[in-house]
Design a protein around this motif. Structure first.
Motif, PDB file in Angstrom:
ATOM      1  N   PHE A 164       0.912  -0.781  -0.399  1.00 14.47           N
ATOM      2  CA  PHE A 164       0.093  -0.224  -0.015  1.00 14.47           C
ATOM      3  C   PHE A 164       0.728   1.804   0.057  1.00 14.47           C
ATOM      4  O   PHE A 164       0.475   2.280  -0.519  1.00 14.47           O
ATOM      5  N   ALA A 165       2.104   0.687   0.584  1.00 20.39           N
ATOM      6  CA  ALA A 165       3.276   2.471   0.788  1.00 20.39           C
ATOM      7  C   ALA A 165       3.806   2.459  -0.589  1.00 20.39           C
ATOM      8  O   ALA A 165       4.217   3.665  -1.137  1.00 20.39           O
ATOM      9  N   GLU A 166       3.729   1.162  -1.551  1.00 17.70           N
ATOM     10  CA  GLU A 166       4.838   1.580  -2.673  1.00 17.70           C
ATOM     11  C   GLU A 166       3.765   2.475  -3.411  1.00 17.70           C
ATOM     12  O   GLU A 166       4.286   3.376  -4.300  1.00 17.70           O
ATOM     13  N   VAL A 167       2.372   1.835  -3.814  1.00 21.68           N
ATOM     14  CA  VAL A 167       1.213   2.444  -4.701  1.00 21.68           C
ATOM     15  C   VAL A 167       1.852   3.177  -4.091  1.00 21.68           C
ATOM     16  O   VAL A 167       0.946   4.595  -5.421  1.00 21.68           O
ATOM     17  N   SER A 168       0.660   3.712  -2.961  1.00 16.06           N
ATOM     18  CA  SER A 168       0.966   5.050  -2.530  1.00 16.06           C
ATOM     19  C   SER A 168       1.561   6.398  -2.744  1.00 16.06           C
ATOM     20  O   SER A 168       1.505   7.503  -3.301  1.00 16.06           O
ATOM     21  N   GLY A 169       3.198   6.040  -3.211  1.00 14.44           N
ATOM     22  CA  GLY A 169       3.945   7.219  -3.269  1.00 14.44           C
ATOM     23  C   GLY A 169       4.346   6.869  -4.725  1.00 14.44           C
ATOM     24  O   GLY A 169       5.463   7.572  -5.350  1.00 14.44           O
ATOM     25  N   ARG A 170       3.166   6.541  -5.285  1.00 17.99           N
ATOM     26  CA  ARG A 170       3.708   5.837  -7.486  1.00 17.99           C
ATOM     27  C   ARG A 170       2.673   6.627  -8.069  1.00 17.99           C
ATOM     28  O   ARG A 170       3.112   7.001  -9.087  1.00 17.99           O
ATOM     29  N   VAL A 171       2.064   7.243  -7.408  1.00 16.13           N
ATOM     30  CA  VAL A 171       0.648   8.659  -7.883  1.00 16.13           C
ATOM     31  C   VAL A 171       0.485   9.428  -6.962  1.00 16.13           C
ATOM     32  O   VAL A 171       0.928   9.347  -5.688  1.00 16.13           O
ATOM     33  N   PRO A 172      -0.031  10.353  -7.723  1.00 20.09           N
ATOM     34  CA  PRO A 172      -0.565  12.067  -6.928  1.00 20.09           C
ATOM     35  C   PRO A 172      -1.363  11.518  -6.057  1.00 20.09           C
ATOM     36  O   PRO A 172      -2.122  10.881  -6.244  1.00 20.09           O
ATOM     37  N   ASP A 173      -1.417  12.978  -5.648  1.00 21.79           N
ATOM     38  CA  ASP A 173      -2.571  11.931  -4.539  1.00 21.79           C
ATOM     39  C   ASP A 173      -4.096  12.343  -4.830  1.00 21.79           C
ATOM     40  O   ASP A 173      -5.194  11.473  -5.007  1.00 21.79           O
ATOM     41  N   SER A 174      -4.284  12.772  -5.963  1.00 20.95           N
ATOM     42  CA  SER A 174      -5.503  13.369  -6.455  1.00 20.95           C
ATOM     43  C   SER A 174      -6.327  11.642  -7.110  1.00 20.95           C
ATOM     44  O   SER A 174      -6.555  11.642  -7.354  1.00 20.95           O
ATOM     45  N   GLN A 175      -5.196  10.811  -7.257  1.00 22.91           N
ATOM     46  CA  GLN A 175      -5.439   9.091  -8.121  1.00 22.91           C
ATOM     47  C   GLN A 175      -4.708   8.407  -7.176  1.00 22.91           C
ATOM     48  O   GLN A 175      -5.474   7.293  -6.994  1.00 22.91           O
TER      49      GLN A 175
END
Length: 400
Positions: free
Chosen positions: A130-141
């Motif tokens: 979850f941390a990796e996916v969160s870090g790879r996308v902008p907050d808006s997505q």
């Protein structure tokens, strides 16, 4: 208007989601969740094969959840120290080995030991992905991306458990565990090719070592407590919905197939739709609070109103959909922390979720032994309101 005005600039298109990583994350989440959940159809077979009582085999759920919660916190913190890539590759590989070892175990002791090891491997993976996916996308997505990853977990109920029953009827419970190990190995390979090497070094030697104190702000602590309440609400239905339908409407195991499938589909639909809402509605914690409050109303109807099986199945679908609807917003809000502590925070979320699952099993058993399933409605409604209130308080602390 000046030539350099922002009104003259073309709109910036949204970034393309990293679909290869999201697909690998879904596969990994499916394998991690399947390592424990898909044991359900084999409780009697395992008890007979290992020559132990069936409730003892059922207690493997609590053992796995405990190991999951401990390693989720440790894995999240470690990912902020050494990077995420090593854990995202090593954890699924170790899970594959643990599933094969569990399949070859000759006694309940060794099955329990390797089940705990497998739960620990899954826990070390869950928060970090979850941390990796969160870090790879902008907050808006971020809401949509996390919603898709959560759908990998939800698909375990829709696809994993029926597949386990079908495949296990041919090759047995030991053969199915080997199949889950194969899924974990496939996830390991897919993550090897999709997780960038930059994810291994975002805490280089020149960066400050993350501390637990820096991660646990009052807002994060409030959200983690809120997550416990939300997981208990979901767990009360997920663990006991089948038993509720059996006791209330005297349904057979075969007749339970449709209610359980509808329940699981509500969870999948809620996570996917909730991901869209998390990115379209600005106030994510308010979205989560509203969804929790509405799910509390649905819980009262589900457990206290019994007009017939069709209506109860429909209300069960609405209840789990509303519960899942707010989850992506909650996760996206929780992920809105500095990059250097994101793994720690989301790892602790896995720990709080495990506490919620254990609490749901214990509180549900207490309710059944005292007031019956009618007590589930007020209990779930109260916890839903507590979860909604916790989200609103965390929202206020973020604003100040």
């Amino acid at each position: 208007m000046s030539p350099g005005s922002s009104r003259d600039l073309p709109p910036v298109p949204p970034a393309v989601l990293p679909w290869a990583l999201i697909g690998a994350a879904c596969l990994g989440s499916f394998a991690a969740t399947s390592s424990g959940t898909t044991r359900a159809p084999f409780l009697l077979d395992m008890a007979h094969d290992l020559d132990v009582a069936m409730p003892l085999v059922a207690n493997l759920v609590s053992l796995t959840a405990t190991a999951w919660g401990i390693t989720s916190a440790l894995g999240g913190w470690l990912s902020d120290v050494i990077g995420r890539r090593p854990l995202l590759i090593a954890a699924p590989f170790a899970l594959a080995l643990a599933m094969v070892a569990q399949a070859w175990a000759g006694s309940f002791f060794w099955v329990a030991l390797w089940a705990a090891v497998g739960g620990g491997c899954a826990g070390a993976f869950s928060g970090v992905i979850f941390a990796e996916v969160s870090g790879r996308v902008p907050d808006s997505q971020r809401g949509r991306a996390l919603g898709w990853v959560m759908s990998g977990q939800s698909l375990t109920l829709v696809v994993g458990v029926p597949m386990a029953a079908a495949v296990g009827s041919i090759i047995g419970w030991r053969g199915w565990l080997v199949c889950v190990g194969g899924l974990a190995l496939a996830a390991c390979l897919s993550l090897y090719f999709t997780v960038g090497r930059g994810s291994a070094g975002h805490t280089r030697g020149d960066a400050a070592r993350p501390s637990l104190k820096s991660a646990l702000s009052p807002r994060v602590l409030g959200l983690l407590g809120t997550g416990v309440a939300e997981r208990i609400c979901y767990g009360l239905a997920a663990v006991y919905f089948a038993t509720f339908m059996q006791v209330t409407y005297h349904m057979s195991l075969l007749e339970l197939a449709i209610p359980l499938a509808v329940f699981a589909l509500g969870n999948v639909a809620g996570t996917v739709l909730g991901g869209q809402l998390a990115d379209r509605l600005r106030d994510r914690l308010l979205t989560f609070a509203v969804a929790m409050a509405l799910s509390g109303v649905a819980a009262l109807a589900l457990f206290m109103w019994h007009p017939g099986p069709v209506v109860s199945i429909a209300v069960g679908f609405v209840y789990v959909l509303l519960n899942a609807l707010g989850r992506p917003s909650f996760m996206a809000a929780l992920a809105a922390v500095p990059e250097e502590v994101r793994g720690t925070v989301l790892g602790l979320n896995g720990t709080s979720a495990s506490v919620g699952w254990i609490g749901a099993a214990a509180l549900g058993a207490l309710m059944i032994g005292s007031v019956g399933f009618e007590g589930f409605g007020p209990l779930a409604a109260l916890l839903s309101l507590l979860g909604a209130g916790g989200a609103l308080l965390s929202r206020r602390s973020a604003a100040t």
